[in-house]
Design a protein around this motif. Structure first.
Motif, short mmCIF file in Angstrom:
data_model
loop_
_atom_site.label_atom_id
_atom_site.label_comp_id
_atom_site.label_asym_id
_atom_site.label_seq_id
_atom_site.Cartn_x
_atom_site.Cartn_y
_atom_site.Cartn_z
N SER A 1 -8.98 -17.92 1.80
CA SER A 1 -8.97 -19.33 2.18
C SER A 1 -7.72 -19.94 1.56
CB SER A 1 -10.21 -20.05 1.67
OG SER A 1 -10.27 -20.04 0.25
N VAL A 2 -7.05 -20.81 2.34
CA VAL A 2 -5.75 -21.36 1.92
C VAL A 2 -5.78 -22.88 2.01
CG1 VAL A 2 -3.27 -21.35 2.33
CG2 VAL A 2 -4.62 -19.30 2.86
N LEU A 3 -5.20 -23.53 1.01
CA LEU A 3 -4.95 -24.96 1.07
C LEU A 3 -3.45 -25.17 1.21
CD1 LEU A 3 -5.86 -27.94 0.77
CD2 LEU A 3 -5.50 -27.69 -1.69
N GLU A 4 -3.04 -25.88 2.26
CA GLU A 4 -1.64 -26.23 2.45
C GLU A 4 -1.46 -27.72 2.21
OE1 GLU A 4 1.84 -25.89 5.86
OE2 GLU A 4 -0.17 -26.53 6.44
N ILE A 5 -0.47 -28.06 1.39
CA ILE A 5 -0.16 -29.47 1.14
C ILE A 5 1.08 -29.82 1.95
CG2 ILE A 5 0.31 -31.20 -0.62
CD1 ILE A 5 -2.37 -29.71 -0.95
N GLY A 6 0.90 -30.64 2.99
CA GLY A 6 2.00 -31.03 3.85
C GLY A 6 1.94 -30.34 5.20
N THR A 7 1.18 -30.89 6.12
CA THR A 7 0.98 -30.27 7.44
C THR A 7 2.23 -30.32 8.29
OG1 THR A 7 -1.32 -31.03 7.38
CG2 THR A 7 -0.47 -30.24 9.50
N GLU B 1 -8.39 -16.20 6.73
CA GLU B 1 -9.68 -16.51 7.36
C GLU B 1 -9.83 -18.00 7.62
OE1 GLU B 1 -14.47 -15.68 6.71
OE2 GLU B 1 -13.05 -15.29 5.08
N ARG B 2 -9.36 -18.83 6.65
CA ARG B 2 -9.54 -20.28 6.77
C ARG B 2 -8.36 -21.00 6.14
NH1 ARG B 2 -12.13 -23.97 3.30
NH2 ARG B 2 -12.87 -22.25 2.00
N VAL B 3 -7.89 -22.05 6.80
CA VAL B 3 -6.79 -22.86 6.28
C VAL B 3 -7.21 -24.32 6.32
CG1 VAL B 3 -4.40 -23.60 6.62
CG2 VAL B 3 -5.05 -21.22 7.10
N TYR C 1 -9.91 -22.38 -3.62
CA TYR C 1 -9.06 -21.70 -2.65
C TYR C 1 -8.45 -20.44 -3.27
CZ TYR C 1 -9.35 -26.33 -0.53
OH TYR C 1 -9.81 -27.52 0.00
N ASP C 2 -8.29 -19.43 -2.43
CA ASP C 2 -7.63 -18.21 -2.90
C ASP C 2 -6.13 -18.41 -3.04
OD1 ASP C 2 -9.94 -16.27 -2.77
OD2 ASP C 2 -9.91 -16.95 -0.68
N ARG C 3 -5.57 -19.25 -2.18
CA ARG C 3 -4.14 -19.50 -2.17
C ARG C 3 -3.89 -20.98 -1.89
NH1 ARG C 3 -4.71 -15.10 -3.95
NH2 ARG C 3 -3.64 -13.16 -3.33
N ILE C 4 -2.86 -21.53 -2.56
CA ILE C 4 -2.43 -22.91 -2.31
C ILE C 4 -0.92 -22.90 -2.13
CG2 ILE C 4 -2.26 -25.25 -3.26
CD1 ILE C 4 -4.84 -24.78 -4.78
N GLN D 1 -9.88 -18.24 -9.62
CA GLN D 1 -9.37 -17.28 -10.60
C GLN D 1 -8.78 -16.08 -9.87
OE1 GLN D 1 -9.42 -17.76 -13.96
NE2 GLN D 1 -8.24 -15.90 -14.25
N GLY D 2 -7.56 -15.69 -10.25
CA GLY D 2 -6.87 -14.63 -9.55
C GLY D 2 -6.05 -15.14 -8.38
N GLY D 3 -6.07 -16.45 -8.16
CA GLY D 3 -5.38 -17.04 -7.03
C GLY D 3 -3.90 -17.25 -7.29
N VAL D 4 -3.19 -17.64 -6.22
CA VAL D 4 -1.74 -17.83 -6.27
C VAL D 4 -1.40 -19.18 -5.67
CG1 VAL D 4 0.50 -17.00 -5.42
CG2 VAL D 4 -1.24 -15.36 -6.18
#
Length: 223
Positions: free
Chosen positions: A89-95, A109-111, A153-156, A175-178
């Motif tokens: 799962s990813v969080l993006e800042i700034g669409t 899988e999910r954004v 989130y796994d990734r940001i 935890q373990g995310g990037v």
């Protein structure tokens, strides 16, 4: 839903697309999932019509609200630094236009993507809907606060310049995310930086100089 596109014969950018993919390979991008995403996502659908002829050129282009659609090589570098997996799962800042969200959505899988400009968010959401993405959620929100309802989130990824990463984003990282962000003065060159959240703390790695528009707090009241 990850999407497979059938090229439009009247707007076939096969040659330009192939040249861009070659450029990315020359820049050291090797992740097969990422290269497949660049092949699949129709960048011409995300640029301003006036810039249509430059859609597959490796350069940033202007969009509404004084923002930009990032240079493909920078999109690729930032995404590769995430070490993105199909289960993430990813969080993006700034669409912005939604292009980078589409690249992420082809792999993850999910954004969840946050945009402070309502007009940009609405246009991106409609564009992504028309292209068939069901795994990307566009939210009008203050990116510096993240989006707690879908955390952790796994990734940001932050696609705007920050002097330092807002603490709320580290709080929402698993935890373990990037987390990947351009860090530095908003009106100057920033350093693209990768942060890994480990059991021993945050491991920071500086990558390359970049230039991004600044991350602004709050939600825009007019646009």
């Amino acid at each position: 839903m990850r999407v497979t596109f059938v090229p439009d014969p009247e707007a076939d950018d096969a040659l330009e697309r192939a040249e861009l993919l070659l450029t990315l390979r020359k820049r050291g991008i090797r992740d097969p999932l990422l290269m497949r995403a660049f092949e699949q996502v129709p960048r011409e659908r995300f640029v301003d019509p006036a810039c249509r002829s430059l859609a597959w050129v490796d350069q940033a282009l202007p969009i509404s609200c004084g923002q930009t659609i990032s240079q493909p090589a920078v999109v690729a570098l930032m995404t590769e630094a995430l070490d993105l997996k199909p289960s993430h799962s990813v969080l993006e800042i700034g669409t912005g236009s939604g292009y980078h969200a589409a690249i992420l959505g082809q792999i993850a899988e999910r954004v969840v993507t946050l945009e402070r400009f309502r007009t940009l968010a609405q246009a991106a959401a409609e564009r992504l809907r028309r292209l068939g993405y069901t795994n990307i959620e566009v939210v009008v929100a203050d990116g510096s606060a993240g989006y707690a309802p879908r955390a952790p989130y796994d990734r940001i990824i932050i696609t705007a310049a920050v002097n330092e990463v807002p603490p709320a984003l580290f709080d929402q990282l698993r935890q373990g995310g990037v987390l990947v962000a351009p860090v530095g003065p908003p009106q100057d060159t920033q350093m693209l930086t990768r942060f890994a959240l480990t059991a021993d703390g945050i491991v920071k790695r500086e990558m390359v100089p970049v230039r991004f528009v600044p991350l602004l707090k709050g939600v825009a009241q007019v646009l």
